[in-house]
Design an enzyme around this catalytic site. Structure first.
Site, PDB file in Angstrom:
ATOM      1  N   ASP A 205       0.846  -1.285  -0.100  1.00 39.08           N
ATOM      2  CA  ASP A 205      -0.118  -0.082  -0.070  1.00 39.08           C
ATOM      3  C   ASP A 205       0.967   1.210  -0.074  1.00 39.08           C
ATOM      4  O   ASP A 205       0.902   2.131   0.859  1.00 39.08           O
ATOM      5  CB  ASP A 205      -0.855  -0.001   1.189  1.00 39.08           C
ATOM      6  CG  ASP A 205      -2.352  -0.897   0.987  1.00 39.08           C
ATOM      7  OD1 ASP A 205      -2.134  -1.601   0.088  1.00 39.08           O
ATOM      8  OD2 ASP A 205      -3.265  -0.700   1.767  1.00 39.08           O
ATOM      9  N   HIS A 238      -3.318  -2.251  -2.662  1.00 38.01           N
ATOM     10  CA  HIS A 238      -3.704  -1.111  -3.517  1.00 38.01           C
ATOM     11  C   HIS A 238      -2.589  -1.012  -4.371  1.00 38.01           C
ATOM     12  O   HIS A 238      -2.676  -0.133  -5.246  1.00 38.01           O
ATOM     13  CB  HIS A 238      -3.452   0.197  -2.557  1.00 38.01           C
ATOM     14  CG  HIS A 238      -4.906   0.566  -1.731  1.00 38.01           C
ATOM     15  ND1 HIS A 238      -5.663   1.380  -2.488  1.00 38.01           N
ATOM     16  CD2 HIS A 238      -5.186   0.129  -0.630  1.00 38.01           C
ATOM     17  CE1 HIS A 238      -6.902   1.549  -1.346  1.00 38.01           C
ATOM     18  NE2 HIS A 238      -6.700   0.939  -0.567  1.00 38.01           N
ATOM     19  N   ASP A 694     -22.570  21.513 -28.354  1.00 39.42           N
ATOM     20  CA  ASP A 694     -21.664  21.308 -29.266  1.00 39.42           C
ATOM     21  C   ASP A 694     -21.672  19.805 -29.217  1.00 39.42           C
ATOM     22  O   ASP A 694     -20.636  18.980 -29.986  1.00 39.42           O
ATOM     23  CB  ASP A 694     -20.197  21.752 -28.909  1.00 39.42           C
ATOM     24  CG  ASP A 694     -19.779  21.386 -27.539  1.00 39.42           C
ATOM     25  OD1 ASP A 694     -20.429  20.782 -26.818  1.00 39.42           O
ATOM     26  OD2 ASP A 694     -18.374  21.581 -27.403  1.00 39.42           O
TER      27      ASP A 694
END
Length: 725
Positions: A205, A238, A694
């Site tokens: 991590d 992670h 647009d």
């Protein structure tokens, strides 16, 4: 003379009694004061942790959905499979196949950041450290080269690294850093830079959550290249490109390296998958990021081809039958979780919870040899799947099932071999599990992945392998470390101020030849030292309560429905017990709601709760587009999930997508939720936010309107703007 002495003595005795009574009163007051602070500290910590784990559940559920889509619907109509496959199974860029591709990237003369040469030297790592302290960014060419060199080195490393203290005085073990460069710099300042004399183990991590994840992981990899025998990096949950989408690392890389960000992310993905899974010191101490399960097998872990597990959230392929999809009794319904409560929790579960867990034992009969307790969230069943049979085309293999999805027929592959799933679960347990005080092993339903393992599970694994201690990280601890399981399990966490300034200390461990752990604590802070104890508590408590109120606002309609069940006459009041019951049944955060009540709602004169006061202090971050209330609340609640899907679609990270891509985002997302969202409402929403007509939508600006904020913040912001004018 004697009489005078007697009077003086009596006076002294009375004064002493007064002093003693005052001391006892002060002591009693102080104990009560500290007890109240401890109560506040505990519920503040519970709020932070519950919200953190709820976010992890959401991410696991979203990645599970993506995996399901990729595995079971290989011919989606439109861009669907390409969008999902580029996240889960990205196609390797041929340019990246050339090992020297980074040499084609020029470094302009205007570049003022650090310049490094390979192989790295001490002067190079010192230059990196100094540059990062000065907020400088390393050029993309150097980053790519560093990642290539790291990848080559990691490919030669085993899954489990074995170290010995016989060659060094001490080994330093650090836990989660989560992009906190200040913490890493402070560790190096207090303990010394990595070297042959000062070896380190960083236990996963390194990235996400913090703002300096790129700098942290580059420094760690640079020292790994410089001292491959004395710098060791374990993989954490992670170090995963799917987790990085939610928790910030992907966004940080793309912001810092706009031109070559995608190539850098792809190489980081390879490097992360090659990180060792565990480290063993002197054949006595096992170091893993998360924990273990009752099925953890170190021999099997040693033989797994770890580089194939690009993400622990990338599920092995499953068939429709395994996921119980297409069964008539589940048609039009979302999958329900097995009711498994958090250890030491008395929470009750209802059918409204959105995060099911899938245990290894219940996945398939062929998986019975797998862990009986490890789990990850299973994907929601898209509501548009029908059990009807459809004729197969001549080109369709006989071992696939054809089902309709998003207006097209899709192929569903057969299940994968049990061995692949067993190996995958071994890694999931190592990266995601947490210890518990109760005996046994149970699914980690609170995080949504891995398992809870008890003292008996720890004892069996240590005894089986002749180990005496398990060191893990993965959980923030207020003091930076914690011992459990009779001292056999140590949690070490190195990111101080993880939840809020002053919320926790960081720590690291030093181990010598005697293998007795010594703990060193610290706290990086520029302001905390000037605050009193009460001020520090108040700051952390305030931050936690604000996050909780935002959670209440995002679930407003569900909460109101629950309150009205106890208030059929719509008086606006319910009892405290009823109010707490509704909050827990909807949010399922396992919090002491009665204790928190004074901070969240007002009481009526009769002592009942005015439940609508829950939502007084929070509101949208910007004026809302014209959307239906139910759609608006969906946006508030699942804003992060929508942003992740959008980031997959927005390949160049320009912040702009076409209206058609916007519609496609919602088709994916509605399938993810398992709920029907009216196409006309989406079209009206798309037109309303296409401000210049647009055909493009500024999605970042759109999402800002659905960020829940505290109304006090809005007032402060308005006052500051008026003051600046």
């Amino acid at each position: 003379m004697g009489c005078g002495t007697s009077v003086a003595t009596e006076t002294q005795v009375k004064q002493l009694e007064t002093v003693m009574k005052a001391a006892a009163l002060i002591q009693r007051w102080y104990r009560r004061y500290m007890a109240r602070l401890e109560i506040r500290r505990r519920y503040t910590w519970n709020i932070f942790q519950s919200i953190e784990y709820a976010g992890e559940q959401d991410q696991l559920q979203l990645s599970s959905f993506f995996t399901y889509m990729l595995d079971n619907f290989t011919h989606l109509h439109g861009n669907g499979p390409d969008l999902i496959s580029q996240l889960l199974d990205p196609v390797i860029d041929p340019w990246l196949d050339r090992e020297t591709c980074y040499k084609t990237i020029p470094i302009p003369e205007s570049y003022t950041g650090p310049r490094i040469l390979f192989p790295l030297s001490v002067s190079d790592t010192n230059a990196l450290l100094s540059a990062f302290k000065e907020q400088q960014i390393l050029h993309a060419r150097y980053v790519l080269q560093l990642l290539y060199e790291s990848k080559k080195l990691l490919e030669q490393m085993p899954n489990i690294v074995h170290l010995s203290t016989s060659y060094t005085k001490e080994i330093t073990i650090c836990g989660d850093l989560h992009g906190r460069l200040d913490d890493l710099v402070l560790i190096f300042y207090k303990n010394g830079l990595p070297s042959a004399e000062t070896p380190y183990i960083f236990n996963g991590d390194f990235v996400d959550r913090g703002k300096k994840s790129v700098e942290v992981v580059i420094l760690l990899l640079a020292y790994l290249l410089l001292y491959p025998d004395h710098m060791h990096l374990n993989r954490g949950n992670h170090e995963d490109h799917i987790m990085n989408l939610r928790y910030g690392f992907t966004k940080e890389v793309m912001q810092k390296y706009k031109t070559h960000g995608r190539e850098i992310l792809q190489l980081f993905q390879d490097v992360f998958s090659l990180l060792p899974i565990a480290t063993v010191i002197d054949a006595k101490i096992l170091i893993v990021h998360g924990g273990i399960s009752d099925q953890t097998d170190l021999e099997l872990l040693s033989s797994i081809e770890r580089h194939k597990v690009k993400s622990a959230l990338r599920f092995p392929r499953r068939s429709l039958e395994q996921l119980h999809i297409g069964q008539s009794h589940r048609l039009g319904k979302r999958m329900r979780p097995t009711d498994i409560s958090r250890p030491s929790s008395s929470r009750s579960y209802n059918g409204n919870h959105r995060t099911p867990t899938l245990s290894g034992a219940s996945t398939s009969s062929s998986s019975s040899s797998s862990s009986s307790c490890s789990s990850l969230c299973s994907p929601r069943t898209p509501s548009c799947i029908s059990p009807q049979t459809y004729p197969s085309s001549p080109s369709t293999p006989c071992n696939v099932l054809r089902v309709p999805f998003l207006d097209s027929l899709s192929s569903v592959p057969l299940p994968s071999p049990p061995q692949q799933e067993r190996e995958w679960k071994q890694i999931v347990d190592i990266l995601w599990s947490d210890p518990k005080t109760q005996e046994g092993c149970s699914p980690n339903s609170f995080r949504g992945g891995g398992c809870y393992f008890g003292p008996d599970v720890t004892q069996r694994l240590l005894h089986k392998h002749g180990l005496q201690l398990l060191i893990r990280s993965h959980e923030c601890k207020q003091e930076g470390y914690e011992l459990c399981h009779s001292g056999r399990v140590i949690t070490i966490f190195s990111a101080s101020n993880y939840y809020e300034e002053g919320s926790n200390r960081g720590a690291y461990i030093k181990l010598g030849k005697e293998l007795v752990p010594r703990f060193y604590q610290y706290q990086v802070s520029r302001t905390t030292r000037r605050l009193t104890l009460t001020q520090r508590f108040r700051a952390a408590e305030g931050s936690a309560l604000r996050a909780l109120k935002e959670k209440l606002f995002a679930h407003r309609s569900e909460l109101m429905t629950g309150f009205l069940q106890y208030d059929p006459n719509e008086t606006g009041c319910v009892s405290v017990g009823e109010w707490a019951k509704v909050l827990e049944s909807v949010l399922r955060l396992d919090l002491p709601w009665r204790t928190l009540r004074p901070h969240l709602v007002h009481l009526a004169p009769d002592g009942s709760v005015e439940y609508q006061s829950c939502f007084e202090d929070v509101g949208p971050g910007a004026p809302l587009p014209q959307v239906a209330p139910t759609l608006a609340e969906t946006l508030f609640r699942y804003r992060t999930d929508i942003e992740i899907i959008f980031n997959i679609i927005d390949k160049d990270h320009s912040g702009l997508i076409s209206i058609e891509e916007f519609r496609h985002t919602w088709r994916l997302f509605s399938a993810h939720l398992g709920v029907a969202i009216d196409d006309r409402a989406i079209d009206e929403l798309a037109r309303s936010i296409d401000f210049n007509k647009d055909g493009s939508i500024d999605f970042t600006e759109f999402l800002e309107a659905f960020r829940v904020v505290h109304k006090l913040d809005i007032k402060d912001h308005q006052l500051s703007e008026n003051g600046s004018c």
